[in-house]
Design a protein around this motif. Sequence first.
Motif, PDB file in Angstrom:
ATOM      1  N   SER A   7       0.852  -1.190   0.000  1.00 44.45           N
ATOM      2  CA  SER A   7       0.000   0.000   0.000  1.00 44.45           C
ATOM      3  C   SER A   7       0.884   1.235   0.000  1.00 44.45           C
ATOM      4  CB  SER A   7      -0.919  -0.003   1.237  1.00 44.45           C
ATOM      5  OG  SER A   7      -1.757   1.136   1.248  1.00 44.45           O
ATOM      6  N   ARG A 192      -4.705  -1.900   1.567  1.00 42.65           N
ATOM      7  CA  ARG A 192      -4.859  -0.877   0.527  1.00 42.65           C
ATOM      8  C   ARG A 192      -6.130  -0.067   0.746  1.00 42.65           C
ATOM      9  NH1 ARG A 192      -2.048  -4.887  -2.514  1.00 42.65           N
ATOM     10  NH2 ARG A 192      -3.924  -6.029  -3.096  1.00 42.65           N
ATOM     11  N   GLY A 195      -5.555   2.495   3.301  1.00 41.97           N
ATOM     12  CA  GLY A 195      -4.782   3.625   2.797  1.00 41.97           C
ATOM     13  C   GLY A 195      -3.572   3.968   3.641  1.00 41.97           C
ATOM     14  N   THR A 198       2.123   0.162   3.679  1.00 41.05           N
ATOM     15  CA  THR A 198       2.235  -1.236   4.110  1.00 41.05           C
ATOM     16  C   THR A 198       3.287  -1.967   3.280  1.00 41.05           C
ATOM     17  OG1 THR A 198      -0.110  -1.251   4.722  1.00 41.05           O
ATOM     18  CG2 THR A 198       0.960  -3.379   4.484  1.00 41.05           C
TER      19      THR A 198
END
Length: 267
Positions: A7, A192, A195, A198
């Motif tokens: 992410s 994801r 947000g 990651t």
Amino acid sequence: IKGIPISDGIAIGPVLKTDPVRIDTSRKRITDPDEEIRRFRVAVEKTIGQLDRLIRSAKEGFDAATADIFEAQKTIAGDPEANTMVEALIKEEHVTATHAIDVVTDQYVSRFSEIDDPYLKERVADIKDVSMRTLRNFLDQTIVDFASFKERVVIVADDIPASDMVRIDANHILAVVLSKGGRTSHSAIIARLLGIPTVFGAKDIPTDLEDGTHVIVDGTEGLVIVGPDPSDVETYQAKKASLDKSASALEAYRGQQTMTKDGTPLS
């Protein structure tokens, strides 16, 4: 430290490690299999109830697709074939439910791992997730609730199952770094949607990494910098400011119709 970018985004902050759960599933004999089966059934019902709550939470906080993840896990938890196999092992071999759950889980994991389809192989994580939840419910262990975390920290862990990932509060958790995991896992999908920066598959994270150690997490490049020097911090603060500015500019277009320059709407 290189990992798999999951992410996008950049985060700078202190580490908070979550240790993997250790449960003894070794083969041990019991004297009352009927009582063991009764407790196993209670654990299954508790697991199903928790997944029902996760389904509702996912629908409210994420979307129908995320809720479907836990609908599938609920089906796994209540699977009559698997649960009958567990009960048969307890009854016939006088073993603990923890051992029986582990044996049956391994059989299903082996079966799915042999399938060539990478998507179906990833579902192994759901089987393990449900199994661990049922084991912990059987033992009355407290399950970590990431929604209760109020510190602004970077979570570093071996793995975080989807049912825990969905409880992460993006207002407090700055980023997530895992030593395991892949791009198509349910945990990656949820990360994801959250947000937050990651990185998965960061296998070289030091085992002696202490809570409070500052790190930089670059979710776009799949990079983790442990104990950054001032120049690293300055560089990544500037990158983060630029990304945040771009994201803010795009907010003005949220919800607007997409169309070509000549005014033709795009579906």
